[in-house]
Every structure is written in C-alpha cells, then in structure tokens.
Design a protein around this motif. Structure first.
Motif, PDB file in Angstrom:
ATOM      1  N   ILE A  93       0.842  -1.212   0.000  1.00  0.00           N
ATOM      2  CA  ILE A  93       0.000   0.000   0.000  1.00  0.00           C
ATOM      3  C   ILE A  93       0.869   1.251   0.000  1.00  0.00           C
ATOM      4  O   ILE A  93       0.621   2.206  -0.749  1.00  0.00           O
ATOM      5  CB  ILE A  93      -0.936   0.009   1.220  1.00  0.00           C
ATOM      6  CG1 ILE A  93      -1.835  -1.235   1.211  1.00  0.00           C
ATOM      7  CG2 ILE A  93      -1.792   1.278   1.251  1.00  0.00           C
ATOM      8  CD1 ILE A  93      -2.641  -1.425   2.469  1.00  0.00           C
ATOM      9  N   LEU A  94       1.906   1.256   0.829  1.00  0.00           N
ATOM     10  CA  LEU A  94       2.814   2.407   0.879  1.00  0.00           C
ATOM     11  C   LEU A  94       3.491   2.637  -0.471  1.00  0.00           C
ATOM     12  O   LEU A  94       3.628   3.781  -0.920  1.00  0.00           O
ATOM     13  CB  LEU A  94       3.864   2.211   1.982  1.00  0.00           C
ATOM     14  CG  LEU A  94       3.367   2.280   3.422  1.00  0.00           C
ATOM     15  CD1 LEU A  94       4.505   1.915   4.376  1.00  0.00           C
ATOM     16  CD2 LEU A  94       2.842   3.664   3.754  1.00  0.00           C
ATOM     17  N   ASP A  95       3.917   1.546  -1.108  1.00  0.00           N
ATOM     18  CA  ASP A  95       4.591   1.668  -2.414  1.00  0.00           C
ATOM     19  C   ASP A  95       3.645   2.233  -3.466  1.00  0.00           C
ATOM     20  O   ASP A  95       4.031   3.072  -4.289  1.00  0.00           O
ATOM     21  CB  ASP A  95       5.122   0.308  -2.862  1.00  0.00           C
ATOM     22  CG  ASP A  95       6.303  -0.166  -2.016  1.00  0.00           C
ATOM     23  OD1 ASP A  95       6.896   0.689  -1.325  1.00  0.00           O
ATOM     24  OD2 ASP A  95       6.615  -1.371  -2.055  1.00  0.00           O
ATOM     25  N   ALA A  96       2.391   1.782  -3.434  1.00  0.00           N
ATOM     26  CA  ALA A  96       1.413   2.264  -4.411  1.00  0.00           C
ATOM     27  C   ALA A  96       1.118   3.749  -4.214  1.00  0.00           C
ATOM     28  O   ALA A  96       1.047   4.523  -5.181  1.00  0.00           O
ATOM     29  CB  ALA A  96       0.128   1.451  -4.299  1.00  0.00           C
ATOM     30  N   ILE A  97       0.951   4.158  -2.959  1.00  0.00           N
ATOM     31  CA  ILE A  97       0.676   5.575  -2.670  1.00  0.00           C
ATOM     32  C   ILE A  97       1.891   6.428  -2.993  1.00  0.00           C
ATOM     33  O   ILE A  97       1.767   7.552  -3.504  1.00  0.00           O
ATOM     34  CB  ILE A  97       0.243   5.746  -1.198  1.00  0.00           C
ATOM     35  CG1 ILE A  97      -1.090   5.035  -0.961  1.00  0.00           C
ATOM     36  CG2 ILE A  97       0.123   7.233  -0.843  1.00  0.00           C
ATOM     37  CD1 ILE A  97      -1.548   5.036   0.486  1.00  0.00           C
ATOM     38  N   LYS A  98       3.081   5.891  -2.723  1.00  0.00           N
ATOM     39  CA  LYS A  98       4.324   6.596  -3.056  1.00  0.00           C
ATOM     40  C   LYS A  98       4.394   6.904  -4.552  1.00  0.00           C
ATOM     41  O   LYS A  98       4.735   8.021  -4.965  1.00  0.00           O
ATOM     42  CB  LYS A  98       5.519   5.760  -2.622  1.00  0.00           C
ATOM     43  CG  LYS A  98       6.867   6.334  -3.023  1.00  0.00           C
ATOM     44  CD  LYS A  98       7.990   5.375  -2.632  1.00  0.00           C
ATOM     45  CE  LYS A  98       9.326   5.818  -3.194  1.00  0.00           C
ATOM     46  NZ  LYS A  98      10.408   4.871  -2.851  1.00  0.00           N
ATOM     47  N   LYS A  99       4.034   5.928  -5.381  1.00  0.00           N
ATOM     48  CA  LYS A  99       4.033   6.142  -6.824  1.00  0.00           C
ATOM     49  C   LYS A  99       2.978   7.177  -7.227  1.00  0.00           C
ATOM     50  O   LYS A  99       3.178   7.971  -8.148  1.00  0.00           O
ATOM     51  CB  LYS A  99       3.765   4.824  -7.550  1.00  0.00           C
ATOM     52  CG  LYS A  99       4.920   3.847  -7.470  1.00  0.00           C
ATOM     53  CD  LYS A  99       4.578   2.546  -8.189  1.00  0.00           C
ATOM     54  CE  LYS A  99       5.725   1.542  -8.073  1.00  0.00           C
ATOM     55  NZ  LYS A  99       5.383   0.252  -8.724  1.00  0.00           N
ATOM     56  N   LEU A 100       1.850   7.148  -6.537  1.00  0.00           N
ATOM     57  CA  LEU A 100       0.754   8.058  -6.860  1.00  0.00           C
ATOM     58  C   LEU A 100       1.091   9.500  -6.532  1.00  0.00           C
ATOM     59  O   LEU A 100       0.886  10.405  -7.344  1.00  0.00           O
ATOM     60  CB  LEU A 100      -0.514   7.630  -6.104  1.00  0.00           C
ATOM     61  CG  LEU A 100      -1.746   8.521  -6.271  1.00  0.00           C
ATOM     62  CD1 LEU A 100      -2.246   8.458  -7.711  1.00  0.00           C
ATOM     63  CD2 LEU A 100      -2.845   8.107  -5.301  1.00  0.00           C
ATOM     64  N   VAL A 101       1.636   9.732  -5.324  1.00  0.00           N
ATOM     65  CA  VAL A 101       1.855  11.112  -4.860  1.00  0.00           C
ATOM     66  C   VAL A 101       3.282  11.609  -5.088  1.00  0.00           C
ATOM     67  O   VAL A 101       3.558  12.809  -5.000  1.00  0.00           O
ATOM     68  CB  VAL A 101       1.478  11.264  -3.366  1.00  0.00           C
ATOM     69  CG1 VAL A 101       0.028  10.912  -3.146  1.00  0.00           C
ATOM     70  CG2 VAL A 101       2.366  10.381  -2.474  1.00  0.00           C
ATOM     71  N   GLU A 104       8.097  10.268  -0.421  1.00  0.00           N
ATOM     72  CA  GLU A 104       8.412   9.138   0.441  1.00  0.00           C
ATOM     73  C   GLU A 104       7.476   9.115   1.656  1.00  0.00           C
ATOM     74  O   GLU A 104       7.128  10.160   2.194  1.00  0.00           O
ATOM     75  CB  GLU A 104       9.860   9.220   0.928  1.00  0.00           C
ATOM     76  CG  GLU A 104      10.904   9.046  -0.159  1.00  0.00           C
ATOM     77  CD  GLU A 104      10.964   7.621  -0.666  1.00  0.00           C
ATOM     78  OE1 GLU A 104      10.607   6.695   0.098  1.00  0.00           O
ATOM     79  OE2 GLU A 104      11.364   7.431  -1.834  1.00  0.00           O
ATOM     80  N   PRO A 105       7.083   7.930   2.114  1.00  0.00           N
ATOM     81  CA  PRO A 105       6.284   7.845   3.349  1.00  0.00           C
ATOM     82  C   PRO A 105       7.136   8.165   4.572  1.00  0.00           C
ATOM     83  O   PRO A 105       8.362   8.020   4.541  1.00  0.00           O
ATOM     84  CB  PRO A 105       5.827   6.384   3.366  1.00  0.00           C
ATOM     85  CG  PRO A 105       6.859   5.652   2.576  1.00  0.00           C
ATOM     86  CD  PRO A 105       7.316   6.611   1.509  1.00  0.00           C
TER      87      PRO A 105
END
Length: 278
Positions: A93-101, A104-105
């Motif tokens: 989930i973190l990787d997907a959101i990272k690509k979207l926005v 870095e988390p």
C-alpha cells in the motif's frame, strides 16, 4: 488432538488493522480450528525475538503492520531462518501511494495512535471548556492549563473553545462585584491566569446588542455605562492583586487574542502548549 493454526499479528500500533484483515481473509476459508494472537506496540527487536521464540513451535504465519525498515528486516530474516511465513500488509500500500503522490512515506511507528491521542486530547479539552465555562465549577481552576478572568462579554467563552482546539484545558471565571472571588484563583500559579479587559464604550455596545438579542430592554443596568465602569474598575483592581497579564480585547478577533495568550504561555515555558492544534 487437532493442532490449532495460529496467525500472529504484529504491529507498531494497536494492531486492529492487521487483525481485521486477517479475520476477513480467514473468512474465505473453511479454516477449521485457528486463533489469532495480536502483539501491539512492537518497537524493539527484543520483542520480536520473544514472539518468534514462541511461534517457532507452532503451526503459524506472521502478519505484520510494521513500517520501520530496521524492524521489518529483522523480523523477515529471523522468521525466514525459522521457516515461518510472513505477510507484510503495509509495504504494498505504501509503495502504491508513493508512486501516486511522488513522495516518500514517513515510516513513523504508531502514527495512527499518535493522531488518535491528539484527537482525544482535543475532545477532552473541549469537554473541559464546556464543563468549567463561566465559573460553573471552581474546581476546574486548579485543573486548568489556562484560567481566563474578566467581566461579562470579554470573549471568555469563545476564547476557551478556541484554545481547547489547541489542546488546552481552559477554565474561565466571570468577574462580578457582587460575587465573591473563588479562593482557587489565589491558590494556582499566577502564570496560568490571563486577565481580559475592554474599552467601556465597546463593551456598552456589545451588551446592548446582547440584550436586544435576548428580547430585553437595552436600557437595563447590565448595559449602563455606570455599571460597566464599576465592573471594569473592580476587575482591574483584582487583576492587579493577582498579578496576572491583562489583554485588552476591544478591537481584537478571538484568533488574535488567542495568539497573544499562546505567546504569553510559551514565554512561561509551558511544555503542554501545542500551537499546531493537531
């Protein structure tokens, strides 16, 4: 005897998310006998070692919602050596959101819990402001972070609520010549007390409008200049006795007055000040 299948749920926060996901997944199977064991607030390698020591002799998998890379790597390596399967719920989930926005988390442990704690602290402060508004209960004076004193219509209540949203517990005490001063005002640290005053002409206008809003005659004593001057003189003398700072709220918005109060309390080195209101 049939052996239980066990799902270990490790989290750097409460672990509710992991447990809910596990239960939803297990519901898709005729899994027979199984149990979940939740281990919240995992922040040290030693905690992981203790859990793995227990898990190595069980029929189990480990599901985790740990975001700190060092702990994740430690868990994965140790579990692999013990031939225990692990499932990382957060990284995809973190990787997907990272690509979207495109950023870095934070990968900050227990961040939801911290946000929840701030939220509930704010709710507690708001409830405090309501409970100890307008001198309803003088016991609040000793419990408060800030105590506001002033005559009627000097913005004590809206200021209390505004500051409550900054996570501050605020009690306010109306100053009326005919009403005895609470002993508690002289028993608390004067640094917590803020006096509020205003221009008599401005106060006269505000009180007249207040009477109109209540459907009362605006010539009542409450709004008379003689009465207002008497109250302001009384409050000024009391504030001098207390030795507290005094703010003139005549032409200030609530936000502006609150900002001054925050500056005063910050200057007094109060560690509980949260200027972000988060």
């Amino acid at each position: 005897m049939e052996k239980n299948n066990i799902v270990y749920i490790l989290s750097d926060s409460v672990g509710e998310t992991g447990e809910q996901v596990v239960r939803a997944a297990i519901g898709q199977f005729k899994a027979g006998r199984y149990e979940t064991r939740r281990f919240p607030y995992i922040t040290e390698k030693e905690q992981i070692e203790e859990i793995l020591e227990e898990a190595k002799n069980e029929s189990c998998i480990i599901v985790y919602t740990i975001v700190v890379d060092e702990l994740k790597t430690f868990l994965e390596d140790k579990a692999h050596k013990l031939n225990i399967s692990t499932v990382d719920l957060m990284s995809p989930i973190l990787d997907a959101i990272k690509k979207l926005v495109g950023i870095e988390p934070k990968k900050e442990a227990g961040i939801i819990r911290k946000l929840d704690e701030k939220y509930f602290k704010k709710i507690e402060a708001v409830e405090f402001a309501v409970k100890y508004d307008d001198g309803k209960d003088n016991r609040g004076i000793k419990k408060a972070d800030i105590v506001l004193v002033g005559v009627s219509r000097t913005s004590k209540t809206p200021l209390s609520m505004y500051l409550a949203h900054k996570n501050l517990k605020v009690a306010n005490v109306p100053l009326v010549p005919e009403v005895p001063i609470p002993d508690e005002l002289f028993e608390v640290d004067v640094k917590k007390i803020i006096g509020l005053t205003t221009n008599p002409i401005k106060l006269n206008e505000i009180r007249q409008e207040r009477l109109k809003a209540l459907g009362l005659n605006n010539t009542a004593n409450y709004a008379s200049m003689e009465r207002i001057l008497k109250e302001l003189e009384y409050s000024e003398n009391l504030m001098k006795r207390l030795g507290c700072p005094v703010i003139d709220v005549s032409n200030k918005a609530v936000e502006e007055t609150a900002g001054i109060i925050l500056e005063i309390t910050k200057h007094n080195n109060y560690s509980w000040i949260d200027e972000t209101g988060c």
